[in-house]
Design a protein around this motif. Structure first.
Motif, PDB file in Angstrom:
ATOM      1  N   LEU A   1       0.831  -1.208   0.000  1.00 33.72           N
ATOM      2  CA  LEU A   1       0.000   0.000   0.000  1.00 33.72           C
ATOM      3  C   LEU A   1       0.863   1.255   0.000  1.00 33.72           C
ATOM      4  N   ARG A   2       1.866   1.268   0.842  1.00 33.74           N
ATOM      5  CA  ARG A   2       2.748   2.440   0.898  1.00 33.74           C
ATOM      6  C   ARG A   2       3.437   2.660  -0.440  1.00 33.74           C
ATOM      7  N   MET A   3       3.907   1.594  -1.051  1.00 27.82           N
ATOM      8  CA  MET A   3       4.602   1.719  -2.324  1.00 27.82           C
ATOM      9  C   MET A   3       3.648   2.201  -3.416  1.00 27.82           C
TER      10      MET A   3
ATOM     11  N   TRP B   1       7.862  -9.558  -5.865  1.00 28.64           N
ATOM     12  CA  TRP B   1       8.554  -8.353  -6.324  1.00 28.64           C
ATOM     13  C   TRP B   1      10.001  -8.690  -6.687  1.00 28.64           C
ATOM     14  N   GLY B   2      10.517  -8.018  -7.683  1.00 32.30           N
ATOM     15  CA  GLY B   2      11.914  -8.182  -8.075  1.00 32.30           C
ATOM     16  C   GLY B   2      12.199  -9.420  -8.901  1.00 32.30           C
ATOM     17  N   ARG B   3      11.168 -10.118  -9.348  1.00 26.43           N
ATOM     18  CA  ARG B   3      11.349 -11.350 -10.125  1.00 26.43           C
ATOM     19  C   ARG B   3      10.942 -11.196 -11.592  1.00 26.43           C
TER      20      ARG B   3
ATOM     21  N   ASN C   1       8.733   5.345  -6.268  1.00 25.63           N
ATOM     22  CA  ASN C   1       8.508   3.921  -6.531  1.00 25.63           C
ATOM     23  C   ASN C   1       9.372   3.508  -7.726  1.00 25.63           C
ATOM     24  N   ALA C   2      10.667   3.355  -7.471  1.00 23.25           N
ATOM     25  CA  ALA C   2      11.631   3.051  -8.525  1.00 23.25           C
ATOM     26  C   ALA C   2      11.321   1.734  -9.231  1.00 23.25           C
TER      27      ALA C   2
ATOM     28  N   VAL D   1       9.653  -0.973 -14.290  1.00 21.21           N
ATOM     29  CA  VAL D   1       8.768  -1.869 -15.042  1.00 21.21           C
ATOM     30  C   VAL D   1       8.214  -1.139 -16.258  1.00 21.21           C
ATOM     31  N   LEU D   2       7.686   0.046 -16.040  1.00 21.25           N
ATOM     32  CA  LEU D   2       7.090   0.824 -17.124  1.00 21.25           C
ATOM     33  C   LEU D   2       8.121   1.178 -18.189  1.00 21.25           C
ATOM     34  N   GLU D   3       9.309   1.581 -17.773  1.00 18.31           N
ATOM     35  CA  GLU D   3      10.364   1.920 -18.725  1.00 18.31           C
ATOM     36  C   GLU D   3      10.788   0.705 -19.546  1.00 18.31           C
TER      37      GLU D   3
END
Length: 156
Positions: free
Chosen positions: A26-28, A89-91, A118-119, A124-126
């Motif tokens: 939620l925070r992210m 996350w991160g996978r 939110n790097a 992901v988007l980039e």
């Protein structure tokens, strides 16, 4: 891990609800609903989404429900969104899911928004071809304050 998208099933909703109540997630995400613990509001929202013409998919990882992704909004202003269980996350899950969604939905331009800090989401988007087109400030419900946000677009 094999990532696939499919239509949302009723049985996916409790999984999404649990994922969207993870405090760190939620925070992210930052820009969330007012009360993520309100099941009735959550169910009403998802019923509305599923009845719309928006493209909404469940993300499967090796057959397990691990998130959701969607394209929503009016033509010319459509946005992408995704939510992946923090355990994944991160996978590369969000990137693979968004790429699959972009193959299915050929509408362009498409837009996306992310909290500026939110790097992971911005990356992901980039990786999927989105470029930063604007910066804005908005009230982040999950953080209880106004924060910087990045607006990205995919033009091709």
């Amino acid at each position: 891990m094999h990532i696939a998208l499919r239509e949302v099933h009723d049985s996916d909703l409790p999984v999404f609800f649990r994922q969207m109540n993870d405090p760190e997630a939620l925070r992210m995400a930052a820009f969330t609903v007012k009360d993520p613990a309100d099941w009735e509001a959550f169910a009403t929202h998802w019923n509305k989404i599923r009845a719309s013409r928006d493209v909404v998919r469940t993300i499967l990882g090796d057959g397990d429900v691990i998130g959701s992704t969607a394209v929503y909004g009016d033509p010319g202003e459509r946005e992408v969104t995704y939510w992946v269980d923090r355990a994944y996350w991160g996978r590369g899950v969000a990137t693979a899911a968004l790429r699959a969604l972009l193959t299915e939905v050929r509408d362009r331009p498409l837009y996306a928004r992310a909290a500026a800090d939110n790097a992971g989401s911005r990356r992901v988007l980039e990786k999927c071809g989105f470029v930063t087109s604007a910066w804005a400030r908005g009230f982040a419900t999950a953080r209880g304050e106004e924060i910087d946000e990045v607006v990205l677009h995919l033009a091709e």
